[in-house]
Design a protein around this motif. Structure first.
Motif, PDB file in Angstrom:
ATOM      1  N   ASN A 150       0.851  -1.193   0.000  1.00 54.06           N
ATOM      2  CA  ASN A 150       0.000   0.000   0.000  1.00 54.06           C
ATOM      3  C   ASN A 150       0.887   1.243   0.000  1.00 54.06           C
ATOM      4  OD1 ASN A 150      -2.317   1.642   0.194  1.00 54.06           O
ATOM      5  ND2 ASN A 150      -2.271   1.588   2.430  1.00 54.06           N
TER       6      ASN A 150
ATOM      7  N   PRO B 176       2.531   4.534  -2.779  1.00 54.57           N
ATOM      8  CA  PRO B 176       2.295   5.217  -4.063  1.00 54.57           C
ATOM      9  C   PRO B 176       2.914   4.523  -5.275  1.00 54.57           C
ATOM     10  CG  PRO B 176       2.767   6.828  -2.347  1.00 54.57           C
ATOM     11  CD  PRO B 176       2.975   5.474  -1.718  1.00 54.57           C
TER      12      PRO B 176
ATOM     13  N   ILE C 246       0.580   2.396  -7.586  1.00 50.06           N
ATOM     14  CA  ILE C 246      -0.464   2.988  -8.423  1.00 50.06           C
ATOM     15  C   ILE C 246      -0.177   2.827  -9.911  1.00 50.06           C
ATOM     16  CG2 ILE C 246      -1.586   5.173  -9.051  1.00 50.06           C
ATOM     17  CD1 ILE C 246      -1.110   6.038  -6.081  1.00 50.06           C
TER      18      ILE C 246
ATOM     19  N   ASP D  35      -1.314  -0.464 -11.649  1.00 49.40           N
ATOM     20  CA  ASP D  35      -2.610  -0.999 -11.227  1.00 49.40           C
ATOM     21  C   ASP D  35      -3.732  -0.154 -11.832  1.00 49.40           C
ATOM     22  OD1 ASP D  35      -3.815  -2.973  -9.072  1.00 49.40           O
ATOM     23  OD2 ASP D  35      -4.933  -1.099  -8.876  1.00 49.40           O
TER      24      ASP D  35
ATOM     25  N   GLN E 130      -5.010   3.550 -10.999  1.00 50.94           N
ATOM     26  CA  GLN E 130      -4.458   4.792 -11.554  1.00 50.94           C
ATOM     27  C   GLN E 130      -5.490   5.568 -12.371  1.00 50.94           C
ATOM     28  OE1 GLN E 130      -1.848   4.179 -15.317  1.00 50.94           O
ATOM     29  NE2 GLN E 130      -1.868   2.151 -14.338  1.00 50.94           N
TER      30      GLN E 130
ATOM     31  N   ARG F 212      -7.977   7.794 -10.530  1.00 51.77           N
ATOM     32  CA  ARG F 212      -7.158   8.833  -9.891  1.00 51.77           C
ATOM     33  C   ARG F 212      -6.804   9.968 -10.851  1.00 51.77           C
ATOM     34  NH1 ARG F 212      -4.670   7.677  -4.923  1.00 51.77           N
ATOM     35  NH2 ARG F 212      -3.117   9.244  -5.477  1.00 51.77           N
TER      36      ARG F 212
ATOM     37  N   TRP G 279     -11.521   1.232  -3.777  1.00 49.50           N
ATOM     38  CA  TRP G 279     -10.964   2.471  -4.321  1.00 49.50           C
ATOM     39  C   TRP G 279     -11.746   3.688  -3.842  1.00 49.50           C
ATOM     40  CZ3 TRP G 279     -10.930   0.756 -10.184  1.00 49.50           C
ATOM     41  CH2 TRP G 279      -9.948  -0.238 -10.379  1.00 49.50           C
TER      42      TRP G 279
ATOM     43  N   VAL H  67      -3.181   4.904  -1.694  1.00 48.99           N
ATOM     44  CA  VAL H  67      -3.525   4.365  -3.010  1.00 48.99           C
ATOM     45  C   VAL H  67      -5.001   4.599  -3.326  1.00 48.99           C
ATOM     46  CG1 VAL H  67      -3.725   2.264  -4.405  1.00 48.99           C
ATOM     47  CG2 VAL H  67      -1.682   2.639  -3.003  1.00 48.99           C
ATOM     48  N   ASP H  68      -5.868   4.200  -2.427  1.00 50.16           N
ATOM     49  CA  ASP H  68      -7.307   4.348  -2.645  1.00 50.16           C
ATOM     50  C   ASP H  68      -7.716   5.813  -2.530  1.00 50.16           C
ATOM     51  OD1 ASP H  68      -7.732   1.518  -2.942  1.00 50.16           O
ATOM     52  OD2 ASP H  68      -7.429   1.350  -0.785  1.00 50.16           O
TER      53      ASP H  68
ATOM     54  N   TYR I 232      -4.132  -5.712   0.228  1.00 51.62           N
ATOM     55  CA  TYR I 232      -2.791  -5.435  -0.285  1.00 51.62           C
ATOM     56  C   TYR I 232      -1.818  -6.551   0.094  1.00 51.62           C
ATOM     57  CZ  TYR I 232      -4.371  -0.754  -1.455  1.00 51.62           C
ATOM     58  OH  TYR I 232      -5.042   0.293  -2.004  1.00 51.62           O
TER      59      TYR I 232
END
Length: 257
Positions: free
Chosen positions: A18, A20, A23, A26, A29, A32, A173, A181-182, A242
């Motif tokens: 978990n 950055p 991202i 995965d 992204q 985001r 997410w 991340v989420d 994770y």
């Protein structure tokens, strides 16, 4: 392995994954990329929907799908741009006809609600013990009404049995809010209400760690595994997604080598 040893392992692995750096490889992204809640919701649902198979292919095809939407998901849905989309393959067995089916339903929802979060509230999803399954039941109804038929390529229909891996991932997410991340853009649910996104890697790892006894990757297994994870982190059990994902993928890579 004792419960304390197991929790220590999961905490370590989850904190490692978990991060950055996770991202960029995965599909998380893609939602985001956006700041408008409606764009985030659409990107999250659609990218989660095609998240099966090779991760590199998934990310390439998520990028292609958003490009088809001119990288403006909400405007594309509301302008009905999908009706002019030629027949094509988007991802494996997900084609333009499936894409249109999904977006017609989303157009109907956004025509009546400010966001999918608002729609979920109107459908009492936050009060449900099983939010993902309740949400999909409501979404399937809207997709059916907008198209006059069902399409299991968009969302599963066998809600008594399905693990709903992809929708549970989309909810992770949207809801988890640790800022790493989420995205944490939905405050209508708490992280404690989420269920583990159960795929092959997560299921196999959970069985090896004796967190899961059932052999099938189905709804009952999701409930069993999430209950075990809640024993260790009641306020945020899906944090351990994770850890289970990371251990599972690394083991699969090692076996491939």
């Amino acid at each position: 392995m004792t419960q304390n040893d197991l929790k220590e392992l999961l905490d370590y692995e989850a904190a490692r994954i978990n991060h950055p750096d996770f991202i960029g490889n995965d599909p998380v992204q893609f939602p985001r990329r956006f700041t408008d809640l409606r764009d985030i919701e659409i990107a999250a649902l659609l990218c989660a929907t095609i998240s099966w198979g090779n991760r590199k292919m998934i990310c390439n095809n998520c990028n292609k799908m958003l490009s088809l939407m001119d990288n403006s998901p909400y405007a594309y849905v509301m302008d009905k741009g999908y009706e002019e989309l030629p027949d094509m393959n988007i991802h494996r067995t997900f084609f333009a006809k499936n894409f249109r089916h999904f977006l017609r339903g989303l157009h109907a929802i956004y025509s009546s609600h400010g966001s999918i979060a608002d729609f979920a509230v109107s459908e009492s999803v936050p009060q449900s013990e099983f939010p993902a399954w309740k949400l999909v039941e409501s979404l399937n109804r809207e997709l059916y009404n907008a198209n006059g038929c069902d399409d299991s390529r968009c969302l599963p229909g066998n809600l008594d049995a399905t693990a709903l891996k992809r929708v549970n991932m989309a909810l992770r997410w949207l809801v988890r809010n640790d800022g790493i991340v989420d995205l944490g853009v939905w405050d209508i649910l708490k992280p404690s209400q989420l269920y583990i996104p159960l795929d092959v890697h997560v299921g196999n790892t959970a069985r090896e760690l004796e967190l899961l006894t059932r052999k099938a990757n189905d709804r009952k297994s999701v409930l069993e595994l999430t209950d075990r994870l809640r024993e260790m982190r009641r306020e945020d059990p899906v944090y351990y997604d994770y850890a289970l994902f990371g251990i599972g993928v690394e083991r699969a890579t090692a076996h491939a080598d």
